[in-house]
Design an enzyme around this catalytic site. Structure first.
Site, PDB file in Angstrom:
ATOM      1  N   ARG A  88       0.649  -1.337   0.129  1.00 34.17           N
ATOM      2  CA  ARG A  88      -0.088   0.051   0.023  1.00 34.17           C
ATOM      3  C   ARG A  88       0.749   1.250   0.055  1.00 34.17           C
ATOM      4  NH1 ARG A  88      -4.659  -2.418   2.579  1.00 34.17           N
ATOM      5  NH2 ARG A  88      -6.674  -1.005   2.666  1.00 34.17           N
ATOM      6  N   ARG A 160     -18.317  -3.276   8.666  1.00 35.74           N
ATOM      7  CA  ARG A 160     -17.218  -3.113   9.566  1.00 35.74           C
ATOM      8  C   ARG A 160     -17.157  -1.742   9.961  1.00 35.74           C
ATOM      9  NH1 ARG A 160     -12.803  -4.501   4.950  1.00 35.74           N
ATOM     10  NH2 ARG A 160     -11.829  -2.453   5.874  1.00 35.74           N
ATOM     11  N   ARG A 171     -10.000   7.111   4.463  1.00 30.73           N
ATOM     12  CA  ARG A 171      -9.237   5.882   3.534  1.00 30.73           C
ATOM     13  C   ARG A 171      -9.095   5.822   2.039  1.00 30.73           C
ATOM     14  NH1 ARG A 171     -13.266   1.717   5.196  1.00 30.73           N
ATOM     15  NH2 ARG A 171     -11.994   0.171   3.659  1.00 30.73           N
TER      16      ARG A 171
HETATM   17  P1  ADP Z   1     -10.093  -2.051   2.191  1.00 30.42           P
HETATM   18  O1  ADP Z   1     -11.604  -2.502   2.325  1.00 30.42           O
HETATM   19  O2  ADP Z   1      -9.873  -0.752   2.084  1.00 30.42           O
HETATM   20  O3  ADP Z   1      -9.430  -2.923   0.915  1.00 30.42           O
HETATM   21  P2  ADP Z   1      -8.515  -3.576   4.118  1.00 30.42           P
HETATM   22  O4  ADP Z   1      -9.285  -4.613   4.641  1.00 30.42           O
HETATM   23  O5  ADP Z   1      -7.491  -3.849   2.984  1.00 30.42           O
HETATM   24  O6  ADP Z   1      -9.418  -2.434   3.580  1.00 30.42           O
HETATM   25  O7  ADP Z   1      -7.793  -2.515   5.074  1.00 30.42           O
HETATM   26  C1  ADP Z   1      -8.175  -1.969   6.462  1.00 30.42           C
HETATM   27  C2  ADP Z   1      -7.444  -1.325   7.177  1.00 30.42           C
HETATM   28  O8  ADP Z   1      -6.331  -2.390   7.829  1.00 30.42           O
HETATM   29  C3  ADP Z   1      -6.629  -0.208   6.428  1.00 30.42           C
HETATM   30  O9  ADP Z   1      -7.447   1.064   6.348  1.00 30.42           O
HETATM   31  C4  ADP Z   1      -5.223   0.049   7.365  1.00 30.42           C
HETATM   32  O10 ADP Z   1      -5.558   0.533   8.397  1.00 30.42           O
HETATM   33  C5  ADP Z   1      -4.996  -1.503   7.614  1.00 30.42           C
HETATM   34  N1  ADP Z   1      -4.000  -2.130   6.479  1.00 30.42           N
HETATM   35  C6  ADP Z   1      -4.515  -3.075   5.480  1.00 30.42           C
HETATM   36  N2  ADP Z   1      -3.366  -3.547   4.957  1.00 30.42           N
HETATM   37  C7  ADP Z   1      -2.541  -2.478   5.210  1.00 30.42           C
HETATM   38  C8  ADP Z   1      -1.010  -2.337   4.488  1.00 30.42           C
HETATM   39  N3  ADP Z   1      -0.635  -2.924   3.629  1.00 30.42           N
HETATM   40  N4  ADP Z   1      -0.389  -1.252   5.037  1.00 30.42           N
HETATM   41  C9  ADP Z   1      -1.010  -0.514   5.982  1.00 30.42           C
HETATM   42  N5  ADP Z   1      -2.016  -0.570   6.709  1.00 30.42           N
HETATM   43  C10 ADP Z   1      -2.779  -1.537   6.124  1.00 30.42           C
END
Ligand code: ADP
Ligand code: ADP
Length: 216
Positions: A88, A160, A171
């Site tokens: 990310r 969520r 986000r």
């Molecule tokens: P989305 O629905 O945006 O795909 P995720 O389930 O991937 O959400 O991520 C939820 C949260 O977990 C993010 O907002 C962040 O806080 C954290 N997170 C997940 N993956 C990463 C990553 N690769 N780097 C930093 N934070 C992460």
């Protein structure tokens, strides 16, 4: 097959993941799911990640990279993996390249699901998720067969806590600043496939399949 799926929150990464994983018999590695599991089990990592996740900010790179390194070194990743939600940041992408180089493997493709930001808030505030298998539904665009219940395992769906408008907006902002530069990063490496993620999920799945088959 080592695949990365990129795209803003709500682009449909999780929705497309199972189809890709079945096609190539590879595990789906979602860093968001891994963090939520750690949060639920109140592990030291979960406790460190909580405040960032609640606010919709990124968890610091060093915590994420260690988590992913441990996961992709497991036996089930020998044939490859699908990374969803990682990398990310450019720093995470470089760390992944380093880990792969040490293991003499490399990424085969980076899929970029392109969805304009004005659609994302609607997709995410209407998202309902299964806390058991992580399947996501949408109250309007992709409802479960029985309202509020997962089709796959019958678990009661949840919203969520980070799928509320204020956190979603942050986000999306964080995505634009920190994650969108990865599109150029993977394009420069000749690995990028951009797919219009506003099409029907079945159409998106077909386009992904065609892209990945070209890399087999
Ligand atoms: P989305 O629905 O945006 O795909 P995720 O389930 O991937 O959400 O991520 C939820 C949260 O977990 C993010 O907002 C962040 O806080 C954290 N997170 C997940 N993956 C990463 C990553 N690769 N780097 C930093 N934070 C992460
Ligand atoms: P991500 O993992 O990228 O955060 P999800 O796969 O969870 O995104 O999808 C976000 C929301 O949008 C979910 O409610 C999902 O049902 C819905 N969705 C996914 N793909 C599409 C699509 N192609 N068209 C309309 N809604 C979609």
């Amino acid at each position: 097959m080592r695949v990365i799926i990129l795209g803003p929150p709500g682009a449909g990464k999780g929705t497309q993941a199972d189809g890709i994983c079945e096609l190539f018999d590879i595990p789906h590695i979602s860093t968001g799911d891994l963090f939520r599991e750690n949060l639920k089990n109140e592990t030291p990592l979960g406790k460190k990640a909580k405040a960032y996740m609640d606010a919709g900010d990124l968890v610091p790179d060093e915590l994420v990279v260690d988590l992913v390194e441990d996961r992709i070194k497991r036996d089930d990743c020998r044939k490859g993996y699908l990374l969803d939600g990682f990398p990310r940041t450019v720093q995470q992408a470089k760390a992944l390249d380093k880990i792969n180089a040490e293991n003499k493997v490399s990424i085969d493709a980076a899929l970029n699901l392109d969805v304009p930001s004005d659609i994302l808030v609607d997709r995410l505030t209407g998202r309902r998720t299964c806390p058991t298998c992580s399947t996501s539904y949408h109250i309007q665009y992709n409802p479960p067969k029985v309202e509020g219940v997962c089709d796959k395992d019958g678990t009661k769906l949840i919203q969520r806590s980070d799928d509320v408008e204020e956190v979603v907006k942050n986000r999306v902002k964080v995505y634009e600043t920190s994650t969108a530069p990865l599109i150029q990063y993977y394009d420069d490496l000749g690995l990028l496939f951009t797919i219009d993620g506003t099409q029907q999920p079945t159409v998106v799945a077909e386009k992904i399949k065609t892209a990945l088959k070209s890399k087999e």
